[in-house]
Design a protein around this motif. Structure first.
Motif, short mmCIF file in Angstrom:
data_model
loop_
_atom_site.label_atom_id
_atom_site.label_comp_id
_atom_site.label_asym_id
_atom_site.label_seq_id
_atom_site.Cartn_x
_atom_site.Cartn_y
_atom_site.Cartn_z
N ILE A 107 4.36 -30.32 -0.72
CA ILE A 107 4.26 -30.05 0.71
C ILE A 107 3.42 -28.80 0.95
O ILE A 107 2.61 -28.76 1.88
CB ILE A 107 5.65 -29.95 1.33
CG1 ILE A 107 6.31 -31.31 1.28
CG2 ILE A 107 5.57 -29.47 2.76
CD1 ILE A 107 7.77 -31.27 1.50
N TYR A 108 3.58 -27.77 0.09
CA TYR A 108 2.71 -26.60 0.22
C TYR A 108 1.25 -27.02 0.06
O TYR A 108 0.38 -26.55 0.79
CB TYR A 108 3.04 -25.54 -0.83
CG TYR A 108 4.43 -24.95 -0.74
CD1 TYR A 108 5.12 -24.93 0.46
CD2 TYR A 108 5.04 -24.40 -1.85
CE1 TYR A 108 6.38 -24.40 0.54
CE2 TYR A 108 6.30 -23.86 -1.78
CZ TYR A 108 6.97 -23.87 -0.58
OH TYR A 108 8.23 -23.35 -0.51
N LEU B 91 -0.01 -29.93 0.70
CA LEU B 91 -0.40 -30.64 1.92
C LEU B 91 -0.73 -29.66 3.03
O LEU B 91 -1.71 -29.82 3.77
CB LEU B 91 0.75 -31.56 2.34
CG LEU B 91 0.53 -32.42 3.58
CD1 LEU B 91 -0.44 -33.54 3.27
CD2 LEU B 91 1.83 -33.00 4.07
N LEU B 92 0.09 -28.59 3.13
CA LEU B 92 -0.14 -27.56 4.15
C LEU B 92 -1.51 -26.91 3.96
O LEU B 92 -2.30 -26.78 4.91
CB LEU B 92 0.97 -26.52 4.06
CG LEU B 92 0.85 -25.27 4.92
CD1 LEU B 92 1.05 -25.64 6.37
CD2 LEU B 92 1.86 -24.22 4.50
#
Lengths: 224, 323
Positions: free
Chosen positions: B229-230, B232-233
């Motif tokens: 998710i990091y 993706l961020l």
């Protein structure tokens, strides 16, 4: 294909400032809230020892989440936080399922919605932590194992908010983009119902549950 | 010798498509092979159930293959779609292919693990076949999440109009976005698979713990995905932030390095968190009364394992916003 990842916005100029309202997310959120209120009213209207269908569903949801919360937080705190946890799950669940219906969009597709619930969980968890441990122990926990590590521990706590909200946002928005693109590539033949069943219903349920459980666990880790 | 822009776009589309399918084929094949191996072992242990185990194997393999099918979709789109003639289309096609290809590796291998242990578990505990299949489906579907993130980044790259952005730093931002989400998905897919494998194993060992095992599995997998998710961020920031035009080489390199830093930095923590989750789920099935303790130790351990991923995130953000 132009509306990929776009959100309808209303921008109002008041006092020289620009106020941006994401109309679509707001309307969809209100639809979810009103349907939940109607569900609650109907489920609790004719309470009986022989329950009707809605009462069974309502009791089942409440039982599951009260048990989960009491397992994680203990008897006393569990009773306090269970209504919030239960409500959070029902809200997110309905939000994620909303995209299945034509002309309705998931409010969770807009990053602002998951982010506000992530921040809400963050504040709740730290409030519970300060209350349970006292401010001094709470602040001391940041200086573990060394005083120098404090900034990184703070970043680690803030990263939790980012990860919890981007997990929900990425899954729901990703699902809707995939549905849009694949339906476009296959000329809307055959695939949309299956894609909606997987990304809307299945992934939506799992992600709502995961978000709720993580909020609960963040509270439990702070309290312990 | 100079080539026109169409030639470069073709070069990028072909190499991107090749990489998407080439890398994308690695993971699913390994996962499916593992599933088949476990199914063979299971059938020889419990010959009466061979039909059910065979069905479970096929379902598990079909899910493991889906990440590879995502890669196939992207490869086909790169080969057959007509793209606008613009300089930035070249990094877009290359980045999208790389992103989806690398992103499919972890999820393919990971989804094979629960399918395999589901087959073994059915042989050991035939009465729990239904619950085992459900748990396997949930577990391997969650394993696919990082691959879905990669697919989303590829789609956004392919369908966003970059023609108004300045060429100089944007090419690096696009490539960096692809690399971040591509590499970032490898570890999370694999780690999530380890957790799901232990959960299928645990259900067959101790059927009474099914609910707890499934809940803790979902938690463990969710935390395992954090570094993806990091990534993706970081990809989103690189794709949607507008960077000022520059003719220097340093700013584009900072953006490219941000993508590389976050992408590669996300692999290790995710696999480590997978180990923590795997062990926690396995021991919950053996020691039902300690669920709360085991879950807490798992979460704290995962948080510590994740700290290197957070360092990568910090460095990537500094590279984007400060340098």
């Amino acid at each position: 294909m132009e509306d990929l990842g776009k959100i309808h916005q209303l921008i109002i100029h008041i006092f020289g400032q620009d106020f941006t309202f994401n109309i679509e997310s707001m309307i969809m959120t209100w639809i979810v809230i009103i349907s939940l209120l109607i569900f609650g009213y109907l489920a609790a209207r004719k309470r009986n020892i022989i329950p009707n269908l809605l009462q069974v569903v309502g009791e089942m949801i409440i039982r599951i989440f009260y048990d989960l919360t009491e397992d994680a937080l203990g008897e006393e705190l569990g009773k306090k936080y269970a209504p919030m946890i239960c409500g959070l799950f029902m809200f997110l669940f309905l939000c994620n399922w909303l995209g299945i219906f034509p002309h309705l969009e998931e409010p969770t597709k807009d990053l602002n919605t998951p982010l506000s619930y992530g921040i809400m969980g963050f504040i709740l968890a730290h409030h519970a932590g300060i209350k349970a441990k006292g401010l001094k122990t709470y602040l001391k926990d940041y200086c573990e194992p060394m005083f120098i590590m404090a900034p990184l521990n703070v970043i680690g706590e803030l990263a939790k908010v980012i990860s919890i909200s981007f997990r929900l946002f990425g899954n729901i928005m990703g699902g809707s983009i995939i549905i849009l693109v694949v339906s476009y590539l296959t000329f809307n033949l055959v695939t949309p119902p299956f894609l909606n069943a997987f990304f809307g219903a299945f992934v939506g349920t799992i992600q709502a549950f995961v978000f709720t459980m993580l909020t609960l666990v963040y509270i439990a880790v702070q309290v312990a | 010798m100079s080539y026109d822009i169409q030639t470069w776009i073709k070069v990028a589309a072909f190499s991107g498509g090749g990489m998407a399918m080439g890398f994308g084929a690695i993971g699913a094949a390994i996962g499916e092979g593992h599933t088949a191996a476990c199914a063979n072992a299971a059938i020889s242990r419990n010959t009466k159930l061979s039909g059910d185990i065979f069905k479970a194997m096929l379902v598990g393999q079909a899910i493991a293959e889906s990440s590879s099918i995502f890669a196939l979709v992207i490869a086909m789109m790169l080969l057959f779609t007509k793209f606008p003639a613009h300089v930035l289309t070249v990094p877009v096609l290359f980045g999208a292919g790389l992103c989806m290809g690398l992103g499919a590796i972890g999820a393919g291998v990971g989804a094979g693990y629960p399918a395999g242990s589901c087959c073994t578990g059915m042989a050991r505990q035939p009465a729990m076949s239904g619950r085992l299949s459900t748990n396997m489906l949930i577990g391997s579907a969650v394993c696919q999440t990082p691959a879905i993130f990669s697919l989303v980044v590829s789609f956004i790259l392919l369908f966003t109009d970059f023609s108004k952005s300045p060429v100089s730093p944007t090419w690096a931002a696009i490539l960096g976005a692809g690399i971040a989400s591509g590499f970032g998905a490898i570890g999370s897919g694999l780690g999530g698979g380890l957790v799901a494998e232990a959960s299928c194993d645990g259900i067959s060992r101790q059927p009474e713990t099914t609910t707890q095992v499934t809940n803790v599995m979902l938690l463990g997998q969710a935390v395992t995905q954090t570094t993806a998710i990091y990534a993706l961020l970081v990809s989103f920031i690189l794709m949607f932030k507008t960077f000022p035009a520059t003719h220097l080489l340093a700013p584009p390199m900072a953006l490219l390095s941000a993508g590389i830093c976050m992408g590669i930095g996300a692999i290790g923590p995710a696999i480590g968190e997978g180990f923590a989750g795997q062990s926690a789920v396995a021991w919950i099935a053996r020691n039902q009364k300690q669920v709360a303790d085991l879950t807490r130790v798992m979460l704290v351990g995962q948080a510590v394992a994740e700290s290197t991923g957070i360092y990568s995130l910090v460095i990537a953000l500094i590279l984007i916003f400060v340098v």
